[in-house]
Motif scaffolding. Structure first.
Motif, short mmCIF file in Angstrom:
data_model
loop_
_atom_site.label_atom_id
_atom_site.label_comp_id
_atom_site.label_asym_id
_atom_site.label_seq_id
_atom_site.Cartn_x
_atom_site.Cartn_y
_atom_site.Cartn_z
N THR A 174 71.73 37.04 34.80
CA THR A 174 72.51 35.82 34.58
C THR A 174 71.71 34.72 33.90
O THR A 174 72.20 33.58 33.78
CB THR A 174 73.03 35.29 35.92
N PHE A 175 70.46 35.00 33.46
CA PHE A 175 69.63 33.99 32.80
C PHE A 175 70.44 33.33 31.67
O PHE A 175 71.04 34.00 30.84
CB PHE A 175 68.38 34.67 32.22
N VAL A 176 70.45 32.01 31.65
CA VAL A 176 71.33 31.26 30.75
C VAL A 176 70.62 30.98 29.42
O VAL A 176 69.59 30.31 29.39
CB VAL A 176 71.78 29.92 31.39
N ARG A 177 71.18 31.49 28.34
CA ARG A 177 70.71 31.20 26.99
C ARG A 177 71.91 31.00 26.07
O ARG A 177 72.92 31.68 26.24
CB ARG A 177 69.84 32.35 26.43
N PRO A 178 71.76 30.06 25.09
CA PRO A 178 70.63 29.15 24.87
C PRO A 178 70.50 28.17 26.03
O PRO A 178 71.47 27.87 26.72
CB PRO A 178 70.98 28.45 23.58
N ILE A 179 69.29 27.66 26.22
CA ILE A 179 69.01 26.83 27.39
C ILE A 179 69.60 25.44 27.20
O ILE A 179 69.20 24.71 26.28
CB ILE A 179 67.49 26.75 27.65
N PRO A 180 70.55 25.05 28.05
CA PRO A 180 71.16 23.71 27.93
C PRO A 180 70.34 22.68 28.69
O PRO A 180 69.32 23.00 29.32
CB PRO A 180 72.52 23.91 28.59
N ARG A 181 70.77 21.43 28.68
CA ARG A 181 70.10 20.38 29.44
C ARG A 181 70.32 20.61 30.93
O ARG A 181 71.30 21.22 31.36
CB ARG A 181 70.60 19.00 29.02
N ASN A 182 69.35 20.12 31.71
CA ASN A 182 69.45 20.15 33.17
C ASN A 182 69.87 21.52 33.68
O ASN A 182 70.78 21.65 34.50
CB ASN A 182 70.45 19.08 33.65
N SER A 183 69.21 22.56 33.21
CA SER A 183 69.59 23.93 33.57
C SER A 183 68.61 24.55 34.55
O SER A 183 67.42 24.71 34.25
CB SER A 183 69.66 24.81 32.32
N TRP A 184 69.13 24.90 35.73
CA TRP A 184 68.36 25.70 36.69
C TRP A 184 68.79 27.17 36.59
O TRP A 184 68.67 27.92 37.56
CB TRP A 184 68.57 25.16 38.10
N GLY A 185 69.22 27.54 35.39
CA GLY A 185 69.60 28.93 35.15
C GLY A 185 68.59 29.65 34.29
O GLY A 185 68.89 30.72 33.76
N GLY A 186 67.39 29.11 34.14
CA GLY A 186 66.38 29.80 33.35
C GLY A 186 65.22 28.92 32.90
O GLY A 186 64.08 29.38 32.83
N ALA A 187 65.48 27.68 32.57
CA ALA A 187 64.42 26.80 32.09
C ALA A 187 63.29 26.70 33.10
O ALA A 187 63.51 26.73 34.32
CB ALA A 187 64.98 25.40 31.81
N SER A 188 62.06 26.58 32.60
CA SER A 188 60.93 26.23 33.46
C SER A 188 61.00 24.72 33.67
O SER A 188 60.88 23.95 32.72
CB SER A 188 59.61 26.64 32.81
N GLN A 189 61.21 24.33 34.90
CA GLN A 189 61.48 22.94 35.22
C GLN A 189 60.20 22.18 35.59
O GLN A 189 59.35 22.69 36.33
CB GLN A 189 62.46 22.86 36.39
N ALA A 190 60.09 20.95 35.10
CA ALA A 190 58.94 20.12 35.44
C ALA A 190 58.84 19.91 36.96
O ALA A 190 57.74 19.83 37.50
CB ALA A 190 59.03 18.77 34.73
N LEU A 191 59.97 19.84 37.64
CA LEU A 191 59.93 19.68 39.09
C LEU A 191 59.23 20.86 39.76
O LEU A 191 58.44 20.69 40.69
CB LEU A 191 61.35 19.55 39.65
N THR A 192 59.53 22.08 39.30
CA THR A 192 58.89 23.26 39.88
C THR A 192 57.39 23.25 39.59
O THR A 192 56.57 23.58 40.46
CB THR A 192 59.53 24.53 39.33
N ALA A 193 57.02 22.87 38.38
CA ALA A 193 55.60 22.77 38.03
C ALA A 193 54.91 21.71 38.88
O ALA A 193 53.77 21.89 39.34
CB ALA A 193 55.45 22.46 36.55
N MET A 194 55.57 20.60 39.10
CA MET A 194 55.01 19.51 39.90
C MET A 194 54.77 19.94 41.34
O MET A 194 53.83 19.48 42.00
CB MET A 194 55.95 18.31 39.85
N ARG A 195 55.61 20.84 41.84
CA ARG A 195 55.50 21.30 43.23
C ARG A 195 54.50 22.43 43.41
O ARG A 195 54.11 22.74 44.55
CB ARG A 195 56.88 21.75 43.72
N ALA A 196 54.06 23.05 42.33
CA ALA A 196 53.20 24.23 42.43
C ALA A 196 51.90 23.99 43.19
O ALA A 196 51.41 24.90 43.88
CB ALA A 196 52.91 24.78 41.03
#
Length: 524
Positions: free
Chosen positions: A328-350
């Motif tokens: 279900t990976f979403v392409r092309p990647i739209p704005r505010n997408s938790w369907g595939g994009a590498s999110q800054a929030l996830t990187a910040m939490r790493a």
């Protein structure tokens, strides 16, 4: 930490700050000869400074999300402000107190406080990083007894509210009613489900047959909160309550592992109201790891079969919000997408889990990749294509989490930072950020930690007293808060073996060799 130790530590912090009054107004200082890195780092600081604002319904300044998000959200705002606390301690404190001040009589904490809304957000629970955990860290490191007391009361009431209104199936796990509960907007995980709860109330279950769901990440957040509540209770001298929270934490952790982990898939999934797993391989995984729900053995399995797999969560720019080979990976990647994009929030939490599980060298690779993406496009947007590192073009700039990734990663790559009761000194001579670089910061206990790079070596000092000189392309020196060396860790992501020339003040220079992620204790 018990009550006596907390009060003693509080007094020590205040005394040290008074003794270091010349540095009382100092902010962390980073200077490098690498103009590209310096320019992006400075731009990140400007974004963060511009995102310090006063929101309605609370009088003090907070760090807002920025970009198109004019407000502060419980899932991330307190954590973001905690990471920025060395620059604006007032905003870090206010970004927690906002939620406690707006808490309802029944114990519900608001999901957000926005400048554009007539009231706080009550239509979802929207939690990821536990506000109890960030409040405890802030109170502990600053000796803030008032914050500690307020956080303990508010977060205890919030746990009670969750068990009353988000445990309708009686399992002891936390239930998701809508997409916004998890903050995973536009994720296939929530396909066909409502974004928010009916009538603007998170107590109201939408009329959908498959709801409510038992959610691993919401339950993991509650687990992390209970661990923090146990520590807070201990610091407040409430030993019996500390034991209660420890037991509650252990119970929900085991329920997550027993009911929501599917071993044959090496994945955690939501379990819907018909007891069917919602098999979307997504960012649930990193969120469960962020709260340390898996033990080391299980994590190593997750790492091998999921996280570190290029077609899973370790493509060119980790960590995507859905596995690369998730159908279900979403392409092309739209704005505010938790369907595939590498999110800054996830990187910040790493940083909350990568080092904890002993993957510091691989984390260095991830940090390098993200910093490279941010230097190529220093507009600081929300998410990137995990294969190309290209930011989604239709997202607004000046997003606080992206700016925090740049600043936090810079210090974790080649500088120094507080880590609980320790100071971590990350030596990477030859790294772009370390080019003739100087790092200077005030530690949580008020001392001034400095690193100066010259050629292939870094000199480390604390309050003007030299601790060590180290020549290495990837070594972490771990010290106590007073600068006593404890251990070395191999953090070089470019080589399996790292050579280290170590000179600890007062001792002869020694030569060491470290494998990636190897932890070597140092003799006193």
């Amino acid at each position: 930490m018990n009550r006596r130790d907390f009060l003693a530590a509080s007094a020590a912090v205040l005394a040290t700050v008074r003794d270091s009054s010349a540095f009382a107004a100092s902010e962390p200082l980073f200077r490098t000869g690498n103009a590209r890195w310096q320019s992006t780092y400075d731009a990140a600081l400007r974004v963060l400074a511009g995102n310090i604002q006063v929101m309605p319904r609370f009088p003090g300044p907070v760090l807002i999300e920025g970009s198109s998000y004019a407000g502060i959200w419980m899932e991330c705002g307190p954590h973001e402000a905690l990471l920025y606390r060395s620059f604006r301690p007032d905003a870090a404190r206010n970004s927690h107190l906002t939620f406690f001040a707006l808490q309802k009589e029944d114990g519900q904490l608001p999901a957000n406080n926005k400048a554009t809304a007539a009231s706080p957000g009550w239509a979802q629970i929207q939690m990821v990083v536990p506000i109890a955990a960030t409040a405890w860290e802030l109170a502990r490191t600053t000796g803030d007894h008032e914050l500690l007391e307020k956080a303990y009361i508010a977060c205890s009431r919030w746990d009670d509210w969750l068990m009353r209104h988000r445990n309708t199936r009686g399992t002891g796990l936390v239930e998701g009613f809508c997409t916004y509960d998890t903050g995973m907007d536009n994720s296939p995980r929530w396909h066909g489900m409502p974004n928010a709860c009916p009538d603007g109330s998170a107590r109201n279950l939408p009329r959908v047959a498959s709801l409510p769901r038992l959610c691993p990440d919401l339950s993991a957040t509650t687990y992390g909160a209970r661990v923090a509540l146990a520590a807070m209770a201990q610091a407040l001298g409430k030993a019996s309550e500390a034991s209660m929270w420890q037991q509650k934490a252990a119970t929900i952790r085991q329920l997550i592992l027993d009911k929501l982990y599917v071993a044959e898939d090496t994945a955690f999934y939501d379990l819907d109201a018909q007891n069917n797993f919602v098999k979307i391989n997504c960012d649930i995984l990193s969120r469960v790891c962020s709260e340390h729900v898996p033990d080391q053995r299980l994590f190593d399995t997750l790492w091998q079969r999921q996280i570190h797999r290029p077609q899973g969560f370790w493509p060119q720019f980790p960590l995507p919000s859905s596995a690369i080979d998730e159908p279900t990976f979403v392409r092309p990647i739209p704005r505010n997408s938790w369907g595939g994009a590498s999110q800054a929030l996830t990187a910040m939490r790493a940083p909350r889990w990568m080092d904890h599980y002993g993957r510091s060298a691989d984390f260095a690779h991830m940090m390098d990749q993200w910093c490279e993406a941010l230097q190529r496009d220093s507009t600081f947007r929300q998410g990137i294509d995990p294969l190309t590192g290209t930011f989604s073009p239709d997202e607004a700039p000046k997003y606080s989490p992206a700016a925090l990734v740049m600043t936090t990663y810079t210090w974790r790559l080649a500088g120094t930072h507080d880590e609980g009761d320790e100071i971590w000194w990350n030596i990477r001579a030859g790294h772009p950020a370390a080019q003739d670089a100087t790092f200077r910061m005030k530690t949580d206990n008020g001392k001034i930690a400095e690193m100066h790079y010259t050629g292939k070596a870094a000199t480390l000092s604390l309050n003007g007293k030299q601790i060590a000189t180290i020549a290495s392309e990837g070594t972490r020196l771990i010290t106590t808060k007073d600068g006593t060396p404890k251990a070395l860790v191999g953090i070089n992501n470019r080589s399996a073996t790292t050579n280290v020339s170590l000179h600890i003040s007062g001792k002869a220079t020694s030569q060491r060799s470290l494998q990636a992620d190897e932890h070597m204790n140092l003799k006193p």
